[in-house]
Design an enzyme around this catalytic site. Structure first.
Site, mmCIF file in Angstrom:
data_model
loop_
_atom_site.group_PDB
_atom_site.id
_atom_site.type_symbol
_atom_site.label_atom_id
_atom_site.label_comp_id
_atom_site.label_asym_id
_atom_site.label_seq_id
_atom_site.Cartn_x
_atom_site.Cartn_y
_atom_site.Cartn_z
ATOM 1 N N LEU A 101 27.295 48.930 89.957
ATOM 2 C CA LEU A 101 25.872 49.128 89.697
ATOM 3 C C LEU A 101 25.197 47.852 90.169
ATOM 4 O O LEU A 101 25.763 46.757 90.026
ATOM 5 C CB LEU A 101 25.612 49.334 88.201
ATOM 6 C CG LEU A 101 26.182 50.607 87.570
ATOM 7 C CD1 LEU A 101 25.892 50.633 86.070
ATOM 8 C CD2 LEU A 101 25.608 51.855 88.227
ATOM 9 N N ASP A 102 23.995 47.968 90.705
ATOM 10 C CA ASP A 102 23.273 46.781 91.151
ATOM 11 C C ASP A 102 23.040 45.847 89.965
ATOM 12 O O ASP A 102 23.050 46.289 88.807
ATOM 13 C CB ASP A 102 21.913 47.162 91.741
ATOM 14 C CG ASP A 102 22.068 48.018 92.991
ATOM 15 O OD1 ASP A 102 23.128 47.947 93.638
ATOM 16 O OD2 ASP A 102 21.125 48.775 93.297
ATOM 17 N N LYS A 103 22.759 44.601 90.274
ATOM 18 C CA LYS A 103 22.556 43.603 89.216
ATOM 19 C C LYS A 103 21.470 44.038 88.225
ATOM 20 O O LYS A 103 21.579 43.836 87.023
ATOM 21 C CB LYS A 103 22.184 42.264 89.875
ATOM 22 C CG LYS A 103 22.153 41.107 88.932
ATOM 23 C CD LYS A 103 21.911 39.811 89.694
ATOM 24 C CE LYS A 103 21.575 38.697 88.739
ATOM 25 N NZ LYS A 103 21.203 37.469 89.436
ATOM 26 N N LYS A 192 18.038 53.681 95.425
ATOM 27 C CA LYS A 192 16.889 52.882 95.879
ATOM 28 C C LYS A 192 16.562 53.212 97.332
ATOM 29 O O LYS A 192 15.401 53.310 97.719
ATOM 30 C CB LYS A 192 17.179 51.392 95.716
ATOM 31 C CG LYS A 192 17.255 50.976 94.255
ATOM 32 C CD LYS A 192 17.646 49.522 94.106
ATOM 33 C CE LYS A 192 17.849 49.189 92.637
ATOM 34 N NZ LYS A 192 18.582 47.950 92.451
#
Ligand code: URA
Length: 240
Positions: A101-103, A192
């Protein structure tokens, strides 16, 4: 397996600490004091340290609610990772997050040292569903729902599999939308980039589900628990 390895693998302590426990006479196998770290443990042996049973568990599966601001990685020189958020007694060898998962993304992350399950859940041929909710800048339209359902092309020409987009609410005054999206792949920054392709920006992203596994509402951000046997059994089927 040697008793010192067994105890170190179960995070009773480092090899050095385990040797001290053995020397102090604190370790028994089937009630017999262990005399040397080389002593072997067989399946079904009862291992105790100071009278407390130490059962062997090869694999660990943690259902983790990832907070913002940490990396989905095993280690990093400069930034905190999800592994750093585990209690030291739970930092078993080989633990790794299943996918990234992205930060700034929150929510469900499975952390395990079962490399095979990790691999199976991520295999592009398996199409394990991942469900996210997001807050998006702008007003998501029916056209976007149809574009996502058709399997869209990203700006770099990556062609995606059909994704299910549900509009949960649109706030016209704030010009924001809440959506739920189900994707079958896990490409880099996929959600995104999907919204980017239709000129919109994801402001918040939270993963709720992966295969049969659901985020546990009892877990606050940064908290985790072991999977139940039922969850694990079902999840293994998602990866088949
Ligand atoms: N898609 C993204 O863009 N980011 C994530 O963290 C997960 C899916």
């Amino acid at each position: 397996m040697r008793i010192d390895k067994y105890l170190a693998n179960m995070n009773v302590g480092s090899r050095k600490e385990v040797h001290k426990l053995i020397k102090a006479g604190s370790v028994t196998i089937n009630g017999q004091k262990v005399k040397t770290p080389k002593e072997k443990v067989k399946e079904n042996d009862l291992v105790e340290v100071n009278g407390q049973e130490i059962a062997y568990q090869q694999y660990h599966y943690f259902l983790f609610n990832k907070p913002k601001g940490v990396l989905s990685a095993t280690e990093d020189l400069h930034q905190k990772t999800v592994i750093d958020l585990l209690k030291s007694k739970d930092r078993y060898k080989g633990l790794a997050p299943v996918g990234r998962l992205d930060k700034d993304t929150t929510g469900l992350l499975l952390i395990t040292n079962d490399g095979q399950l990790n691999h199976e859940l991520l295999a592009p041929t398996k199409h394990v569903d991942k469900v996210y909710e997001a807050l998006v800048a702008g007003q998501v339209s029916q056209q976007t729902v149809e574009d996502f359902a058709a399997g869209m092309k990203l700006k770099d020409d990556t062609v995606l599999k059909p994704a299910k987009l549900e509009i949960l609410s649109v706030d016209e005054s704030q010009d924001r939308s809440k959506i739920r999206i189900t994707i079958k792949e896990g490409k880099y920054h996929q959600i995104k980039r999907m919204f980017g392709a239709v000129g919109m920006k994801v402001l918040e992203l939270d993963r709720l589900q992966m295969g049969s596994l659901h985020l546990d509402p009892q877990l606050k951000r940064g908290q985790y628990r072991e999977l139940t046997e039922a969850e694990l059994e079902k999840l293994k089927k998602s990866g088949e």
